[in-house]
Design a protein around this motif. Structure first.
Motif, PDB file in Angstrom:
ATOM      1  N   MET A   1       0.786  -0.969   0.503  1.00  0.00           N
ATOM      2  CA  MET A   1      -0.274   0.066   0.219  1.00  0.00           C
ATOM      3  C   MET A   1       0.662   1.441  -0.256  1.00  0.00           C
ATOM      4  SD  MET A   1      -3.178   0.694   0.117  1.00  0.00           S
ATOM      5  CE  MET A   1      -3.990   2.528  -0.245  1.00  0.00           C
ATOM      6  N   LYS A   2       0.713   1.858  -0.957  1.00  0.00           N
ATOM      7  CA  LYS A   2       1.898   3.342  -1.192  1.00  0.00           C
ATOM      8  C   LYS A   2       1.088   4.455  -0.631  1.00  0.00           C
ATOM      9  CE  LYS A   2       5.071   1.022  -2.848  1.00  0.00           C
ATOM     10  NZ  LYS A   2       4.284  -0.255  -3.424  1.00  0.00           N
ATOM     11  N   TYR A  69      -7.393  -6.463  13.414  1.00  0.00           N
ATOM     12  CA  TYR A  69      -8.106  -6.090  12.113  1.00  0.00           C
ATOM     13  C   TYR A  69      -7.748  -4.620  11.442  1.00  0.00           C
ATOM     14  CZ  TYR A  69     -12.895  -5.850  12.472  1.00  0.00           C
ATOM     15  OH  TYR A  69     -13.985  -5.012  13.449  1.00  0.00           O
ATOM     16  N   GLN A  70      -6.865  -4.943  10.554  1.00  0.00           N
ATOM     17  CA  GLN A  70      -6.567  -3.557  10.029  1.00  0.00           C
ATOM     18  C   GLN A  70      -8.150  -2.455   9.769  1.00  0.00           C
ATOM     19  OE1 GLN A  70      -3.197  -1.637   8.531  1.00  0.00           O
ATOM     20  NE2 GLN A  70      -3.676  -2.006  10.742  1.00  0.00           N
ATOM     21  N   TYR A  71      -8.020  -2.001  10.767  1.00  0.00           N
ATOM     22  CA  TYR A  71      -9.886  -0.883   9.841  1.00  0.00           C
ATOM     23  C   TYR A  71      -9.257   0.569   9.834  1.00  0.00           C
ATOM     24  CZ  TYR A  71     -14.535  -0.951  11.246  1.00  0.00           C
ATOM     25  OH  TYR A  71     -16.381  -0.297  11.276  1.00  0.00           O
ATOM     26  N   VAL A  77     -13.077   3.110   2.766  1.00  0.00           N
ATOM     27  CA  VAL A  77     -11.269   2.636   1.934  1.00  0.00           C
ATOM     28  C   VAL A  77     -10.476   3.568   2.541  1.00  0.00           C
ATOM     29  CG1 VAL A  77     -12.362   3.982  -0.596  1.00  0.00           C
ATOM     30  CG2 VAL A  77     -11.474   5.514   1.147  1.00  0.00           C
ATOM     31  N   TRP A  78      -9.846   2.948   2.121  1.00  0.00           N
ATOM     32  CA  TRP A  78      -8.643   2.501   3.735  1.00  0.00           C
ATOM     33  C   TRP A  78      -8.050   3.707   3.723  1.00  0.00           C
ATOM     34  CZ3 TRP A  78      -3.306   5.038   4.068  1.00  0.00           C
ATOM     35  CH2 TRP A  78      -2.782   3.684   5.305  1.00  0.00           C
ATOM     36  N   GLY A  79      -7.545   3.766   5.444  1.00  0.00           N
ATOM     37  CA  GLY A  79      -7.450   5.512   5.742  1.00  0.00           C
ATOM     38  C   GLY A  79      -6.727   5.659   6.903  1.00  0.00           C
ATOM     39  N   PRO A  80      -6.490   6.421   7.920  1.00  0.00           N
ATOM     40  CA  PRO A  80      -5.571   6.296   8.722  1.00  0.00           C
ATOM     41  C   PRO A  80      -6.229   4.651   9.423  1.00  0.00           C
ATOM     42  CG  PRO A  80      -6.447   8.479   8.865  1.00  0.00           C
ATOM     43  CD  PRO A  80      -7.598   7.589   8.187  1.00  0.00           C
ATOM     44  N   MET A  81      -4.973   3.756   9.886  1.00  0.00           N
ATOM     45  CA  MET A  81      -5.023   2.760  10.059  1.00  0.00           C
ATOM     46  C   MET A  81      -5.479   2.345  11.695  1.00  0.00           C
ATOM     47  SD  MET A  81      -5.756   0.287   7.928  1.00  0.00           S
ATOM     48  CE  MET A  81      -6.903   1.133   6.881  1.00  0.00           C
ATOM     49  N   HIS A  82      -6.506   1.640  12.147  1.00  0.00           N
ATOM     50  CA  HIS A  82      -7.166   1.332  13.339  1.00  0.00           C
ATOM     51  C   HIS A  82      -6.588  -0.230  13.707  1.00  0.00           C
ATOM     52  CE1 HIS A  82      -9.140   5.323  12.991  1.00  0.00           C
ATOM     53  NE2 HIS A  82      -9.177   5.370  13.840  1.00  0.00           N
ATOM     54  N   PHE A 110      -0.339   0.210  12.042  1.00  0.00           N
ATOM     55  CA  PHE A 110      -0.007  -1.004  10.586  1.00  0.00           C
ATOM     56  C   PHE A 110      -0.105  -1.892  11.609  1.00  0.00           C
ATOM     57  CE2 PHE A 110       0.890   0.540   6.833  1.00  0.00           C
ATOM     58  CZ  PHE A 110       0.808   2.173   7.042  1.00  0.00           C
ATOM     59  N   SER A 111      -0.151  -2.948  10.963  1.00  0.00           N
ATOM     60  CA  SER A 111      -0.077  -4.708  11.079  1.00  0.00           C
ATOM     61  C   SER A 111       0.959  -5.573  12.311  1.00  0.00           C
ATOM     62  CB  SER A 111      -0.183  -5.823   9.668  1.00  0.00           C
ATOM     63  OG  SER A 111      -0.922  -5.757   8.996  1.00  0.00           O
ATOM     64  N   GLY A 112       0.426  -6.275  12.925  1.00  0.00           N
ATOM     65  CA  GLY A 112       1.194  -7.018  14.183  1.00  0.00           C
ATOM     66  C   GLY A 112       0.287  -7.999  14.823  1.00  0.00           C
ATOM     67  N   ARG A 184       7.736  -3.112   8.548  1.00  0.00           N
ATOM     68  CA  ARG A 184       7.204  -3.214   9.557  1.00  0.00           C
ATOM     69  C   ARG A 184       6.355  -4.199   9.509  1.00  0.00           C
ATOM     70  NH1 ARG A 184       5.268  -0.526   4.132  1.00  0.00           N
ATOM     71  NH2 ARG A 184       4.546  -1.843   2.968  1.00  0.00           N
ATOM     72  N   ASP A 185       4.912  -5.009  10.052  1.00  0.00           N
ATOM     73  CA  ASP A 185       4.545  -5.413   9.866  1.00  0.00           C
ATOM     74  C   ASP A 185       5.290  -7.096  11.058  1.00  0.00           C
ATOM     75  OD1 ASP A 185       2.852  -4.099   8.381  1.00  0.00           O
ATOM     76  OD2 ASP A 185       3.336  -6.034   6.514  1.00  0.00           O
ATOM     77  N   PRO A 186       5.252  -6.475  12.855  1.00  0.00           N
ATOM     78  CA  PRO A 186       6.231  -7.786  13.706  1.00  0.00           C
ATOM     79  C   PRO A 186       5.129  -8.807  13.620  1.00  0.00           C
ATOM     80  CG  PRO A 186       5.583  -5.311  14.540  1.00  0.00           C
ATOM     81  CD  PRO A 186       4.979  -5.747  13.193  1.00  0.00           C
ATOM     82  N   TRP A 235       7.988  -7.071   0.032  1.00  0.00           N
ATOM     83  CA  TRP A 235       7.882  -7.593   1.316  1.00  0.00           C
ATOM     84  C   TRP A 235       6.747  -7.520   2.339  1.00  0.00           C
ATOM     85  CZ3 TRP A 235      11.982 -12.251   2.079  1.00  0.00           C
ATOM     86  CH2 TRP A 235      12.222 -12.994   0.874  1.00  0.00           C
ATOM     87  N   GLU A 236       5.650  -8.259   2.663  1.00  0.00           N
ATOM     88  CA  GLU A 236       4.838  -7.711   4.152  1.00  0.00           C
ATOM     89  C   GLU A 236       4.469  -9.232   4.857  1.00  0.00           C
ATOM     90  OE1 GLU A 236       2.455  -3.642   1.640  1.00  0.00           O
ATOM     91  OE2 GLU A 236       1.429  -5.635   2.247  1.00  0.00           O
ATOM     92  N   CYS A 237       3.578  -8.495   5.679  1.00  0.00           N
ATOM     93  CA  CYS A 237       3.135  -9.962   6.990  1.00  0.00           C
ATOM     94  C   CYS A 237       4.279 -10.244   6.810  1.00  0.00           C
ATOM     95  CB  CYS A 237       1.990  -9.679   6.508  1.00  0.00           C
ATOM     96  SG  CYS A 237       1.478  -8.222   6.253  1.00  0.00           S
ATOM     97  N   ASN A 323      -7.513  -8.753  -2.641  1.00  0.00           N
ATOM     98  CA  ASN A 323      -5.828  -8.093  -3.439  1.00  0.00           C
ATOM     99  C   ASN A 323      -6.393  -6.936  -3.695  1.00  0.00           C
ATOM    100  OD1 ASN A 323      -4.429  -7.952  -5.404  1.00  0.00           O
ATOM    101  ND2 ASN A 323      -4.103  -9.643  -6.187  1.00  0.00           N
ATOM    102  N   TRP A 324      -5.012  -5.992  -2.985  1.00  0.00           N
ATOM    103  CA  TRP A 324      -4.446  -4.899  -3.605  1.00  0.00           C
ATOM    104  C   TRP A 324      -4.631  -4.091  -4.961  1.00  0.00           C
ATOM    105  CZ3 TRP A 324      -4.836  -1.467   0.659  1.00  0.00           C
ATOM    106  CH2 TRP A 324      -4.885  -2.134   1.596  1.00  0.00           C
ATOM    107  N   GLN A 325      -4.909  -4.525  -5.790  1.00  0.00           N
ATOM    108  CA  GLN A 325      -5.413  -4.391  -7.272  1.00  0.00           C
ATOM    109  C   GLN A 325      -6.501  -4.503  -7.340  1.00  0.00           C
ATOM    110  OE1 GLN A 325      -4.672  -8.124  -9.463  1.00  0.00           O
ATOM    111  NE2 GLN A 325      -2.841  -7.172 -10.453  1.00  0.00           N
TER     112      GLN A 325
END
Ligand code: FRU
Length: 526
Positions: A1-2, A69-71, A77-82, A110-112, A184-186, A235-237, A323-325
């Motif tokens: 996600m950019k 979950y990323q929310y 749409v995607w936004g500041p993550m909770h 973000f994710s963790g 990211r994503d520990p 690479w992520e998660c 899928n992020w696409q």
């Protein structure tokens, strides 16, 4: 996600201007939660309203499976993550809980992952009350806007009441950024060999391993992957798991999961895995082969639950079903995205490699409402099954076994789900390619993205004499488990009318259907 920073502005203005669609406290609002919407998943987790992506903090504690979950609670749409939050006692029925973690002055959440600090290594627990600890990535929209490389750091929060309320650790961040833009994503786990915590972290085009005695101070151990695996995207998660080898008594190995975006086998996001060994410091992989946990287009950012009791011993995996696409433009409302069905992963020793199999967790049986069986038959044309099925076709589970005659075998065969509007999806097997196929060329709405429509393939299968298909079909998704889980493919679809008809299809030739069992599944939200 950019381009995370653009969302910062939307977020700030949203705080002042927008009415909250779902109560930001996550509480049920009846008007939004009828769960009767056209594409609402009935056996998969989805948020009541608004945007969701990766599963986070998967942990089992005192009888509850926690799904964070990323929310983004302010828009679809995607936004500041909770971190959104839900719990389940059986992995299939979920109860929505209030949002667990909110963005703060350091950044978005973000994710963790989450662990239960049973031995109170962190000192954050109380006698008889171990702390549940969330370790997540902080993403700073301010540093991002300034064009800095140090946007992402790792933070920690803890809960002493079974994840219901959370306190951010006073000395965050616990891992500063060493100058790596995507950091990211520990995913944290306890390593028994070294009696230390291990953090597996995505760091640009590789994974980094850190160790800690107490979850608070972390030491870099090693890196893996710059020259290994798929590198079509960042690479992520990641997730590092020790797994027993199912068919070799007493042997176990390590599996490293790494999501990448883009660069998946059928385009966009996907999750690759490596088998190998981890000595508490360094991961060494068995071979350089690129392998995917799921070859469909819609299973991403999946990781496994921590805290599964030893007597259960399963490795339970949950992925995000998109899928992020095109995730931000799929035609669902008032929410976007669902989780895939929880899976049990197993590690198997094959002829010259170890590989991971995926199957739906056994708890799916709790959803069985009715069962029908279709007797064996031989066919070289489309065979209509709808007349034999006295219930609607989603949600259902289908288990089928096919074999191919020595001569005149079909080049391709499988299931066709279709509606009265001429739309269909084919879930099949190509005997020419020796691959499973999902064809959603004509499966309904697809004009929201040029990347959605298409025919998607698994890798070549190992065992070819008999073809097994195990499907979970919901209102807008299919998960295919082929060859007892050797292949998994997840795909979403948006027909203009429910797919309520089922054929077995064959292309140029004959197949023997050795038996089909269909279970009507109960709606998990009832
Ligand atoms: C993966 C991802 C993670 C990140 C999160 C942001 O889908 O990009 O790497 O932490 O989503 O929502």
């Amino acid at each position: 996600m950019k381009n995370f920073s653009i969302f910062f502005l939307i977020f700030i203005s949203g705080l002042f201007l927008l009415p909250t669609c779902q109560g930001a406290d996550g509480k049920t609002k009846d008007s939004l939660t009828k769960y009767k919407e056209q594409y609402r998943p009935l056996v998969h987790f989805s948020p009541q309203a608004n945007w969701m992506n990766d599963p986070n903090g998967l942990v089992y504690f005192e009888g509850e499976y926690h799904l964070f979950y990323q929310y983004y609670p302010e828009a679809m749409v995607w936004g500041p993550m909770h971190w959104g939050h839900a719990v389940s006692t059986d992995l299939v029925h979920w109860q929505h809980l209030p949002i667990a973690l909110y963005p703060d002055s350091i950044g978005y959440i973000f994710s963790g992952s989450a662990v239960v600090d049973v031995n109170n290594t962190s000192g954050l627990g109380k006698p008889g009350k171990p702390a549940m600890i969330a370790i997540f990535c902080y993403h700073s929209p301010i540093l991002e806007k300034e064009g800095k490389n140090t946007v992402e750091t790792q933070g920690m929060a803890y809960s002493l009441d079974k994840g219901r309320t959370w306190t951010k650790y006073a000395h965050n961040p616990i891992v500063p950024n060493p100058g790596i833009r995507d950091f990211r994503d520990p995913k944290v786990s306890w390593n028994t060999q070294t009696a230390k915590w291990i953090m597996t972290l995505a760091a640009g085009n590789c994974v980094r391993f850190y160790s800690s005695p107490n979850l608070k101070s972390w030491t870099l151990e090693s890196e893996f992957g710059k020259d290994k695996g798929a590198h079509g995207g960042v690479w992520e998660c990641p997730d590092l798991i020790k797994m027993p080898v199912k068919n070799v008594k007493g042997e176990s190995k390590w599996v490293l999961l790494v999501s990448i975006n883009p660069g998946g086998p059928n385009g966009g996001s996907a999750t690759q895995y490596f088998t190998g060994n981890f000595d508490g410091h360094q991961f060494v992989c068995d071979n350089a082969q690129i392998r995917w946990i799921d070859n469909g287009k819609d299973n991403y950012a999946g990781v496994t639950f921590s805290g599964i009791p030893e007597k259960d011993g399963r490795c339970i995996f949950l992925g995000w079903m998109s899928n992020w696409q095109y995730a931000t433009s799929v035609p669902t409302s008032p929410w976007r995205s669902a989780m895939a069905f929880p899976r049990q992963l197993n590690l198997v020793k094959g002829k010259d490699e170890y590989y991971v199999t995926s199957n739906p967790v056994n708890e799916i049986e709790r959803l069985h409402e009715r069962k029908i069986t279709i007797k064996p038959f031989v066919t070289k044309e489309k065979t209509q099954l709808t007349k034999d099925i006295p219930f609607t076709l989603s949600p259902v589970e289908i288990i089928a076994e096919f074999s191919l005659p020595r001569t005149g075998a079909a080049k391709e065969f499988g299931f066709e789900l279709y509606n009265t509007k001429g739309e269909n999806i084919l879930i099949g097997y190509s005997d020419v390619l020796k691959k499973f196929i999902i064809n959603r060329q004509n499966a309904g709405k697809n004009d929201f993205s040029k990347d959605f429509k298409g025919i998607h393939f698994s890798g070549e299968i190992r065992t070819k004499s008999v073809i097994f298909m195990h499907l979970i079909i919901d209102a807008a998704s299919v998960e295919l488990f082929g060859q007892s889980g050797e292949v998994a493919m997840t795909e979403i679809f948006f027909p203009n009318e429910r797919f309520n008809n089922l054929n077995v299809y064959t292309k140029t030739g004959t197949i023997q259907c050795k038996g089909i069992t269909i279970y009507k599944l109960n709606n998990i939200w009832k």
